[in-house]
Design an enzyme around this catalytic site. Structure first.
Site, PDB file in Angstrom:
ATOM      1  N   HIS A 196      21.996 -30.571 -52.523  1.00  0.00           N
ATOM      2  CA  HIS A 196      21.108 -30.768 -53.668  1.00  0.00           C
ATOM      3  C   HIS A 196      19.667 -31.053 -53.251  1.00  0.00           C
ATOM      4  CE1 HIS A 196      20.464 -30.822 -57.817  1.00  0.00           C
ATOM      5  NE2 HIS A 196      21.364 -31.695 -58.224  1.00  0.00           N
TER       6      HIS A 196
ATOM      7  N   ASP B 132      19.238 -26.310 -56.519  1.00  0.00           N
ATOM      8  CA  ASP B 132      19.445 -26.986 -57.798  1.00  0.00           C
ATOM      9  C   ASP B 132      20.701 -26.431 -58.467  1.00  0.00           C
ATOM     10  OD1 ASP B 132      18.673 -24.591 -59.194  1.00  0.00           O
ATOM     11  OD2 ASP B 132      16.602 -25.097 -58.671  1.00  0.00           O
TER      12      ASP B 132
END
Ligand code: CAO
Length: 471
Positions: A441, A445
């Site tokens: 992350h 995204d």
């Protein structure tokens, strides 16, 4: 350790076990490096040379020789295991083994002596320096370390043939007794690499009952593991057992500890593989007639590669220290594999350039090597994206852990026939697969991961659409 000649004469009373020596009292720690009683040649200290990948230590898995054994150049001496792969060390010299510096299961250090070999170079007296100086690590020394999962059995002639043709024995599947690599295996390997058609083999070191297999692709599925290992034997123990983590387990600890630092984003979905199941059953026979077993995995891998073309950030590697991301040109798709040595992740190289059939063939090769513990470093390194098909064992859902420096991984569950509604609202039997993605992350995204997953799913739900995008 330096021994002067006189000191050695004294010492040999305690340590010498050489043939012809009066004093057979074995064994203190050091061999009589300069024992004058049965002098025949200098003793060379053979160091464990750099095996790359930043490996500094290895575990000695097995000695194939003992002190006093005669060895020839290229004879296997021992197998060591790093946290990446296993390496068979072969002799650089003709001579007699005088000292093993480690016992089995000891940790050996790169650059330190591994074995002393009294060489067959006649009665010349070695200088002290010759005895104690270890030859500098050279390119030649690397040829005496072969990366593979278990002892490679091959005669010196076969090893030489491999060497001359720049073939790593670790990549050759032996068809002789106990996996022994024969000259025919080297020639077959060469033929596969070059596309050459083999002349009738002039080599006949094969046992009569072990006639060399001809290069028939159809022989490959037969050598694939029939099924994954069955239930392990139950272990009932009366006491706790503590042991150091070694080899691949140690590697797993290191990699997964590093993985824990990655903030994982998870996404799960289900994929209807009904059309793919039909397509695979159409193609299976054709593929097997061409010598390659066709499972679902090559389709999963190809669909991932087609998706990665649109989302290169998922086929990237992250360097935390420099805070750089590298978008990898090659789609080297790793697949978690349950092997005789435990979990390994070999990868299929350059999937973006391969057909589904070529991926299947490569997967067959990796499975054969994995089941016999022969996956080499080149197979196990360089991955850029990973798929883990836990469903072939039976799990339905999994939470995959990213393999750093990669940034994404997918876990595939068991394909189940389940009731679903089709586009007309009719209840149908559908082949349902659950997929779980994990992405780093810090650089990926959720929307990107989800779009990739959608595209991957579309390719698999309408496998004919893959044809449009195949190069
Ligand atoms: N659901 C149902 N059946 C599946 C399946 C799935 N997800 N995946 C494979 N199968 C089927 C195959 O189609 C094959 O059946 P057929 O003989 O009818 O074709 C059978 O199971 C055996 O397949 P396979 O395992 O030989 O081949 P594969 O290409 O599907 O998988 C590999 C290769 C290497 C991924 C697999 O052998 C393996 O090792 N899986 C374990 C992975 C693992 O340990 N993951 C966890 C990692 S995290 O610790």
């Amino acid at each position: 350790m330096l021994f002067r000649r006189l000191e050695t004469c004294f010492l040999h009373r305690f340590v010498c076990c050489r043939a012809g020596c009066q004093d057979k009292e074995p064994l203190l720690v050091f061999s009589p490096l300069l024992c004058p009683v049965a002098w025949s040649g200098p003793i060379m200290q053979f160091k464990l040379s750099d095996i790359g990948e930043g490996i500094m230590e290895v575990v000695v898995k097995e000695w194939y020789v003992k002190e006093g054994d005669k060895v020839s150049q290229f004879d296997s001496i021992c197998e060591v295991q790093s946290d990446k792969a296993s390496v068979t060390i072969t002799s650089r010299y003709d001579g007699v083994i005088r000292r093993l510096h480690y016992a089995a299961d000891d940790t050996a250090l790169v650059g330190k002596p591994l074995v002393d070999i009294e060489t067959d170079t006649g009665p010349e007296v070695a200088q002290e320096e010759d005895v104690v100086e270890t030859p500098a690590m050279s390119r030649e020394e690397h040829t005496h370390q072969e990366i593979k999962g278990h002892k490679t059995q091959a005669t010196p002639a076969v090893r030489r043939l491999a060497l001359e043709n720049n073939i790593k024995l670790s990549e050759v599947v032996g068809t002789g007794k106990d996996g022994r690599i024969l000259k025919e295996d080297i020639l077959n390997f060469l033929a596969k690499q070059t596309g050459a058609i083999l002349p009738p083999s002039p080599f006949h070191e094969t046992r009569e009952s072990q006639r060399p297999k001809e290069v028939q692709p159809a022989s490959l599925p037969a050598s694939l593991p029939a099924s994954l290992p069955a239930r392990p034997q139950p272990v009932l123990s009366s006491q706790d057992v503590t042991e150091p983590l070694k080899g691949f387990h140690r590697a797993m600890m290191k990699t997964m500890t590093a993985a824990l630092k990655i903030p994982h984003f998870g996404l799960c979905d289900e994929v209807d593989l009904s059309r793919l199941a039909a397509l695979r059953s159409d193609l299976r026979g054709i593929s097997e007639a061409r010598g390659v077993k066709l499972s679902y995995m090559p389709f999963f891998i190809k669909a991932a590669s087609l998706g990665l073309l649109h989302f290169p950030v998922l086929n990237a590697s992250l360097d935390e220290a420099s805070q750089n991301i590298t978008y990898k040109a090659a789609h080297n798709i790793g697949l978690a594999m349950d092997t005789s040595q435990g979990l390994l992740v070999p990868n299929v190289k350059n999937v973006q350039l391969l057909s589904v059939f070529e991926i299947a063939r490569e997967l067959n090769r990796l499975q054969v090597l994995g089941s016999s513990g022969q996956l080499g470093t080149s197979d196990l390194t360089g991955g850029t994206f990973t798929l883990s098909n836990i469903g072939s064992i039976g799990g339905t859902y999994a939470k995959p852990v990213i393999l750093p420096p990669e940034v994404a991984i997918g876990a595939l569950g068991k394909i189940q026939i389940l009731p679903r509604f089709d586009s007309n609202g009719e209840l149908v039997k559908a082949h349902i697969l659950n997929v779980s993605w994990s992405a780093d992350h810090r650089v990926i995204d959720g929307a990107t991961m989800c779009r990739f997953s959608n595209l991957w799913r579309q390719y698999l739900e309408n496998p004919a659409s893959m044809v449009l995008d195949l190069k």
